[in-house]
Design an enzyme around this catalytic site. Structure first.
Site, PDB file in Angstrom:
ATOM      1  N   ARG A 128     106.706 -81.165  -5.563  1.00  0.00           N
ATOM      2  CA  ARG A 128     106.392 -80.842  -3.739  1.00  0.00           C
ATOM      3  C   ARG A 128     107.268 -79.993  -3.809  1.00  0.00           C
ATOM      4  O   ARG A 128     107.302 -79.093  -2.232  1.00  0.00           O
ATOM      5  CB  ARG A 128     106.997 -81.550  -3.139  1.00  0.00           C
ATOM      6  CG  ARG A 128     106.190 -83.071  -2.644  1.00  0.00           C
ATOM      7  CD  ARG A 128     107.352 -83.847  -1.836  1.00  0.00           C
ATOM      8  NE  ARG A 128     106.555 -84.945  -1.499  1.00  0.00           N
ATOM      9  CZ  ARG A 128     106.350 -86.519  -1.822  1.00  0.00           C
ATOM     10  NH1 ARG A 128     108.104 -86.386  -2.772  1.00  0.00           N
ATOM     11  NH2 ARG A 128     106.324 -87.132  -1.629  1.00  0.00           N
ATOM     12  N   LYS A 150      98.727 -66.867  -0.309  1.00  0.00           N
ATOM     13  CA  LYS A 150      97.701 -67.426  -0.811  1.00  0.00           C
ATOM     14  C   LYS A 150      97.437 -67.960  -1.831  1.00  0.00           C
ATOM     15  O   LYS A 150      97.479 -67.211  -3.062  1.00  0.00           O
ATOM     16  CB  LYS A 150      96.359 -66.689  -0.371  1.00  0.00           C
ATOM     17  CG  LYS A 150      96.108 -66.409   1.126  1.00  0.00           C
ATOM     18  CD  LYS A 150      94.791 -65.713   1.379  1.00  0.00           C
ATOM     19  CE  LYS A 150      94.603 -65.595   3.340  1.00  0.00           C
ATOM     20  NZ  LYS A 150      93.756 -65.081   3.066  1.00  0.00           N
ATOM     21  N   GLU A 192      90.009 -53.201  -3.296  1.00  0.00           N
ATOM     22  CA  GLU A 192      90.613 -53.634  -2.650  1.00  0.00           C
ATOM     23  C   GLU A 192      91.519 -52.388  -2.213  1.00  0.00           C
ATOM     24  O   GLU A 192      92.051 -52.743  -0.772  1.00  0.00           O
ATOM     25  CB  GLU A 192      91.305 -54.970  -3.148  1.00  0.00           C
ATOM     26  CG  GLU A 192      90.730 -55.696  -3.087  1.00  0.00           C
ATOM     27  CD  GLU A 192      90.594 -57.023  -2.537  1.00  0.00           C
ATOM     28  OE1 GLU A 192      90.992 -56.515  -0.836  1.00  0.00           O
ATOM     29  OE2 GLU A 192      89.706 -58.115  -3.192  1.00  0.00           O
ATOM     30  N   LYS A 234      99.889 -54.343   2.933  1.00  0.00           N
ATOM     31  CA  LYS A 234      99.671 -56.134   3.451  1.00  0.00           C
ATOM     32  C   LYS A 234     100.672 -56.910   3.213  1.00  0.00           C
ATOM     33  O   LYS A 234     101.067 -57.984   4.544  1.00  0.00           O
ATOM     34  CB  LYS A 234      99.380 -56.245   1.945  1.00  0.00           C
ATOM     35  CG  LYS A 234      99.438 -58.144   1.906  1.00  0.00           C
ATOM     36  CD  LYS A 234      98.268 -58.661   0.319  1.00  0.00           C
ATOM     37  CE  LYS A 234      97.692 -60.299   1.161  1.00  0.00           C
ATOM     38  NZ  LYS A 234      96.573 -60.614  -0.049  1.00  0.00           N
ATOM     39  N   GLU A 244      97.931 -66.136   8.938  1.00  0.00           N
ATOM     40  CA  GLU A 244      95.902 -66.130   9.284  1.00  0.00           C
ATOM     41  C   GLU A 244      95.465 -66.621  10.344  1.00  0.00           C
ATOM     42  O   GLU A 244      94.860 -67.677  10.660  1.00  0.00           O
ATOM     43  CB  GLU A 244      95.299 -66.688   8.475  1.00  0.00           C
ATOM     44  CG  GLU A 244      94.267 -65.784   7.614  1.00  0.00           C
ATOM     45  CD  GLU A 244      93.041 -65.628   7.010  1.00  0.00           C
ATOM     46  OE1 GLU A 244      92.743 -64.858   6.076  1.00  0.00           O
ATOM     47  OE2 GLU A 244      92.290 -66.884   6.582  1.00  0.00           O
ATOM     48  N   ARG A 248      95.897 -61.596  10.137  1.00  0.00           N
ATOM     49  CA  ARG A 248      95.947 -61.277   8.786  1.00  0.00           C
ATOM     50  C   ARG A 248      94.502 -61.249   8.494  1.00  0.00           C
ATOM     51  O   ARG A 248      93.694 -61.074   7.903  1.00  0.00           O
ATOM     52  CB  ARG A 248      96.723 -62.873   8.042  1.00  0.00           C
ATOM     53  CG  ARG A 248      96.633 -62.620   7.284  1.00  0.00           C
ATOM     54  CD  ARG A 248      97.881 -63.638   5.903  1.00  0.00           C
ATOM     55  NE  ARG A 248      97.182 -63.528   4.701  1.00  0.00           N
ATOM     56  CZ  ARG A 248      98.478 -64.036   3.724  1.00  0.00           C
ATOM     57  NH1 ARG A 248      99.463 -64.454   3.842  1.00  0.00           N
ATOM     58  NH2 ARG A 248      97.893 -64.036   2.697  1.00  0.00           N
ATOM     59  N   ASN A 252      90.191 -59.853   5.273  1.00  0.00           N
ATOM     60  CA  ASN A 252      88.980 -60.154   4.918  1.00  0.00           C
ATOM     61  C   ASN A 252      88.015 -59.273   5.083  1.00  0.00           C
ATOM     62  O   ASN A 252      86.973 -60.014   4.850  1.00  0.00           O
ATOM     63  CB  ASN A 252      88.603 -61.633   5.036  1.00  0.00           C
ATOM     64  CG  ASN A 252      90.197 -62.693   4.751  1.00  0.00           C
ATOM     65  OD1 ASN A 252      90.573 -63.008   4.169  1.00  0.00           O
ATOM     66  ND2 ASN A 252      90.493 -63.791   5.694  1.00  0.00           N
ATOM     67  N   HIS A 255      84.458 -59.757   2.748  1.00  0.00           N
ATOM     68  CA  HIS A 255      84.663 -60.930   1.863  1.00  0.00           C
ATOM     69  C   HIS A 255      84.369 -62.165   2.851  1.00  0.00           C
ATOM     70  O   HIS A 255      83.492 -62.297   1.732  1.00  0.00           O
ATOM     71  CB  HIS A 255      86.664 -61.402   2.427  1.00  0.00           C
ATOM     72  CG  HIS A 255      87.197 -60.383   1.365  1.00  0.00           C
ATOM     73  ND1 HIS A 255      87.652 -59.093   1.048  1.00  0.00           N
ATOM     74  CD2 HIS A 255      88.317 -60.829   0.010  1.00  0.00           C
ATOM     75  CE1 HIS A 255      88.675 -58.909   0.388  1.00  0.00           C
ATOM     76  NE2 HIS A 255      88.906 -60.109   0.191  1.00  0.00           N
ATOM     77  N   HIS A 259      82.020 -63.149  -0.692  1.00  0.00           N
ATOM     78  CA  HIS A 259      82.643 -64.417  -0.879  1.00  0.00           C
ATOM     79  C   HIS A 259      81.351 -65.382  -1.341  1.00  0.00           C
ATOM     80  O   HIS A 259      80.233 -66.190  -1.955  1.00  0.00           O
ATOM     81  CB  HIS A 259      82.882 -65.717   0.064  1.00  0.00           C
ATOM     82  CG  HIS A 259      84.954 -64.980  -0.429  1.00  0.00           C
ATOM     83  ND1 HIS A 259      85.550 -65.151   0.449  1.00  0.00           N
ATOM     84  CD2 HIS A 259      85.009 -64.486  -1.686  1.00  0.00           C
ATOM     85  CE1 HIS A 259      86.496 -64.976   0.006  1.00  0.00           C
ATOM     86  NE2 HIS A 259      86.325 -64.227  -1.099  1.00  0.00           N
ATOM     87  N   HIS A 273      84.664 -60.162  -8.678  1.00  0.00           N
ATOM     88  CA  HIS A 273      85.191 -60.659  -7.062  1.00  0.00           C
ATOM     89  C   HIS A 273      85.185 -58.637  -6.043  1.00  0.00           C
ATOM     90  O   HIS A 273      84.462 -58.464  -4.928  1.00  0.00           O
ATOM     91  CB  HIS A 273      86.169 -61.018  -7.082  1.00  0.00           C
ATOM     92  CG  HIS A 273      87.007 -60.973  -5.586  1.00  0.00           C
ATOM     93  ND1 HIS A 273      85.962 -61.792  -4.988  1.00  0.00           N
ATOM     94  CD2 HIS A 273      88.397 -60.580  -5.025  1.00  0.00           C
ATOM     95  CE1 HIS A 273      87.874 -61.619  -3.152  1.00  0.00           C
ATOM     96  NE2 HIS A 273      88.347 -61.231  -3.843  1.00  0.00           N
TER      97      HIS A 273
END
Length: 376
Positions: A128, A150, A192, A234, A244, A248, A252, A255, A259, A273
């Protein structure tokens, strides 16, 4: 390199009790041991890396830990996006459990975005939650994936579908490590960097237009400025919206399109990517132009600057095809916020004026993509 090296910069990510520092600069790895010692109950750390990074840089990491007397237990995955899988997640957790790791131990993510993402998710699940530290070795991971918490693995239904928000204890972005990157990977990370200018910093975009060649040549002051500026951008967004729920999502930009391209290409290495994101940003600006949101001249200026860095700007010429507009639009439905045939897109009214367009119609997007695929 004959120029004088600037001292590393510290960028703070302000998240209350989960706040942490990003150390950016040439040779920053040398501070790793000293920063780890206060976190450790025993002088041992676990290091998740990939085979390429282990071959190129593991000696440097161990040398950085040696003065502090910290020993390492290392696991190396195969390089590439396909390593961000459920089976590897299970293998990492079994390795940690078998080695007697507990919540007082630290897992170091030593590699690019793939390693950072799967290491962070592993750390979040390990009993955990065990501490982890990001030591990103690619430009893309230094300016993006190592910052903000993330973590994820991929599934056949889409990229980063299974994950959690889980912050590192600190990040060390040693720009000297970037010297081993192939030029293509460096350009992919540079996508990026460009993104931060396009989101909300037109002056940074102008600086990159003028100095991008110095950044890509890894001139120490230029690359440090590019990485530190990106990390500050960032960090500011993450501090405002950690999970997000709002602003935030601007990170993206490019993206959702990118993606979809990656998924259509089964995450193969013929489209990296960052290359998908670069093309995705161009598509976002061109889609905005097609809808009367963005001036066509602005969309083509963005494409021109991105193309000048050697990144792809034409869907019709992208490796891994042929792509189909309907398939790409269908894959965009996998976006975590897509609803009823509509999907949120990050669009821009101008360079540095991005915003969340909440409900783009996927039929309209598919028609736009069909037009892009028909270009010679």
């Amino acid at each position: 390199m004959s120029e004088t090296l600037s001292a590393p910069e510290t960028v703070r990510v302000n998240l209350g009790a989960r706040s942490y520092d990003i150390l950016v600069g040439h040779g920053a790895l040398s501070e790793l041991g000293g920063r780890l010692l206060p976190l450790l109950k025993r002088k041992r750390v676990f290091v998740l890396t990939d085979e390429t990074v282990a071959r190129l840089h593991m000696d440097a990491l161990k040398a950085a830990l040696r003065p502090s007397g910290i020993e390492t237990d290392v696991m190396a995955l195969a390089p590439g996006e396909q390593s961000k899988s459920f089976s590897n997640l299970e293998g990492i957790l079994d390795w940690l459990l078998g080695a007697g790791a507990d919540r007082s131990d630290v897992l170091i993510a030593f590699g690019g975005g793939v390693i950072g993402d799967i290491a962070g998710l592993s750390a979040s699940l390990m009993k955990r939650g065990m501490s982890f530290v990001q030591v990103p070795t690619t430009l893309l991971s230094q300016v993006d994936s190592s910052v903000g918490g993330k973590t994820a693995v991929n599934t056949p239904r889409g990229k980063n579908m299974i994950g959690a928000f889980y912050q590192p204890r600190f990040v060390i972005a040693d720009t000297a490590l970037l010297g081993s990157l192939p030029a293509r990977d460096l350009r992919a990370g540079y996508a990026e960097v460009l993104k931060y200018g396009l989101i909300n910093d037109p002056a940074f975009f102008d600086w990159l237009e003028a100095h991008g060649a110095d950044v890509l040549a890894l001139r120490p002051d230029a690359i440090q400025q590019a990485v530190a500026t990106s990390c500050r951008a960032k960090a500011a967004v993450v501090a405002e919206d950690e999970t997000e729920g709002g602003v935030r999502a601007l990170l993206n930009l490019g993206h959702t399109f990118g993606h979809a391209v990656e998924a259509a290409n089964a995450y193969r290495a013929d489209v990296l990517h960052g290359e998908a994101v670069a093309l995705g940003m161009v598509l976002a600006f061109r889609y905005g132009a097609s809808q009367g949101i963005t001036a066509p001249a602005i969309a083509e200026k963005v494409a021109s600057v991105i193309a000048a860095s050697g990144l792809p700007v034409e869907l019709s010429k992208l490796p891994g095809g042929p792509y189909e507009a309907a398939q790409l639009a269908e894959l965009m439905k996998q976006d975590k916020k897509a609803r009823g045939g509509r999907v949120p897109l990050i669009l821009a009214r101008d360079i540095g004026q991005s915003y969340i367009h909440p409900d783009a119609d996927l039929a309209t997007v598919a028609a736009f993509l069909a037009g892009e695929l028909e270009k010679a």
